[in-house]
Scaffold this active site. Structure first.
Site, PDB file in Angstrom:
ATOM      1  N   CYS A 128      89.479 -78.570   5.884  1.00  7.45           N
ATOM      2  CA  CYS A 128      89.407 -79.041   4.501  1.00  7.45           C
ATOM      3  C   CYS A 128      88.021 -78.723   3.956  1.00  7.45           C
ATOM      4  O   CYS A 128      87.024 -78.950   4.634  1.00  7.45           O
ATOM      5  CB  CYS A 128      89.658 -80.555   4.465  1.00  7.45           C
ATOM      6  SG  CYS A 128      89.442 -81.275   2.827  1.00  7.45           S
TER       7      CYS A 128
ATOM      8  N   GLU B 264      96.908 -80.947  -0.345  1.00 11.71           N
ATOM      9  CA  GLU B 264      96.380 -81.165  -1.699  1.00 11.71           C
ATOM     10  C   GLU B 264      96.992 -82.428  -2.325  1.00 11.71           C
ATOM     11  O   GLU B 264      96.298 -83.187  -3.000  1.00 11.71           O
ATOM     12  CB  GLU B 264      96.632 -79.942  -2.586  1.00 11.71           C
ATOM     13  CG  GLU B 264      96.000 -78.636  -2.108  1.00 11.71           C
ATOM     14  CD  GLU B 264      94.581 -78.771  -1.624  1.00 11.71           C
ATOM     15  OE1 GLU B 264      93.814 -79.600  -2.145  1.00 11.71           O
ATOM     16  OE2 GLU B 264      94.218 -78.048  -0.682  1.00 11.71           O
TER      17      GLU B 264
ATOM     18  N   HIS C 256      95.239 -85.333  -1.063  1.00 16.80           N
ATOM     19  CA  HIS C 256      93.977 -85.561  -1.782  1.00 16.80           C
ATOM     20  C   HIS C 256      94.210 -86.395  -3.051  1.00 16.80           C
ATOM     21  O   HIS C 256      93.393 -87.245  -3.390  1.00 16.80           O
ATOM     22  CB  HIS C 256      93.330 -84.239  -2.189  1.00 16.80           C
ATOM     23  CG  HIS C 256      92.499 -83.602  -1.115  1.00 16.80           C
ATOM     24  ND1 HIS C 256      91.403 -84.220  -0.561  1.00 16.80           N
ATOM     25  CD2 HIS C 256      92.601 -82.404  -0.499  1.00 16.80           C
ATOM     26  CE1 HIS C 256      90.866 -83.416   0.358  1.00 16.80           C
ATOM     27  NE2 HIS C 256      91.572 -82.309   0.413  1.00 16.80           N
TER      28      HIS C 256
END
Ligand SMILES: [Zn+2]
Length: 169
Positions: A107, A150, A153
């Site tokens: 990441c 993603e 996130h």
């Protein structure tokens, strides 16, 4: 063109672990956020994807670099035909998941760390593009894992929260 700093863990844990909010398509900041995400992703050495919280913006947007994931899209994908280096996902949602894979992931917000993570092997995603058009797209391989990271996130979840085998990479 604006390349923004990518914020990292643990210094910016308070932002990275927060929940991003849904984007209003009339948000006047939206075009700039999308452009900054594109510029910042393309400026990384090998980043596959980048989510808005990673540049300090708690809104539900992420981008993927098309040339790294194009083999993991369906052959008739509309995203493949789009003349864009970077694919934009606004308010994304995974609508179906099939199969399980365990692979190591890195990441951009946790440089030097890789974690073995269990993910769905194939996913179908609903999202809006930068023009506000809704689309559905199926992903496998690296693309499927990148989309899942993603979206994590956007929900304040980092690779280290998956409690897989952590190692330097
Ligand atoms: Zn990440």
């Amino acid at each position: 063109m604006t390349i923004r700093p990518i914020i990292s863990y643990p210094q910016f844990e308070h932002i990275l672990k927060d929940m991003a909010i849904a984007v209003q398509m009339v948000d006047p900041d939206l075009p700039q956020i999308v452009q900054d995400l594109k510029d910042t992703l393309l400026a990384t050495a090998n980043g596959v994807g980048l989510a808005a919280p990673q540049i300090g913006i708690l809104k539900r947007i992420f981008v993927l670099r098309k040339d790294y994931i194009k083999d993991d899209l369906a052959e008739d994908s509309e995203l493949l035909q789009a003349q864009a280096e970077v694919l934009v996902f606004i308010n994304p949602k995974i609508v179906t998941r099939k199969g399980i894979v365990h692979e190591e992931e890195g990441c951009l917000s946790i440089p030097g760390t890789c974690v073995k993570i269990e993910r769905a092997k194939v996913i179908k995603v609903r999202a809006r593009d930068a023009h506000g058009e809704q689309f559905y797209e199926k992903f496998k391989g690296l693309a499927a894992r990148a989309v899942q990271q993603e979206i994590d996130h956007l929900n304040g979840i980092l690779i280290i929260d998956h409690h897989g085998g952590v190692k330097e990479c």
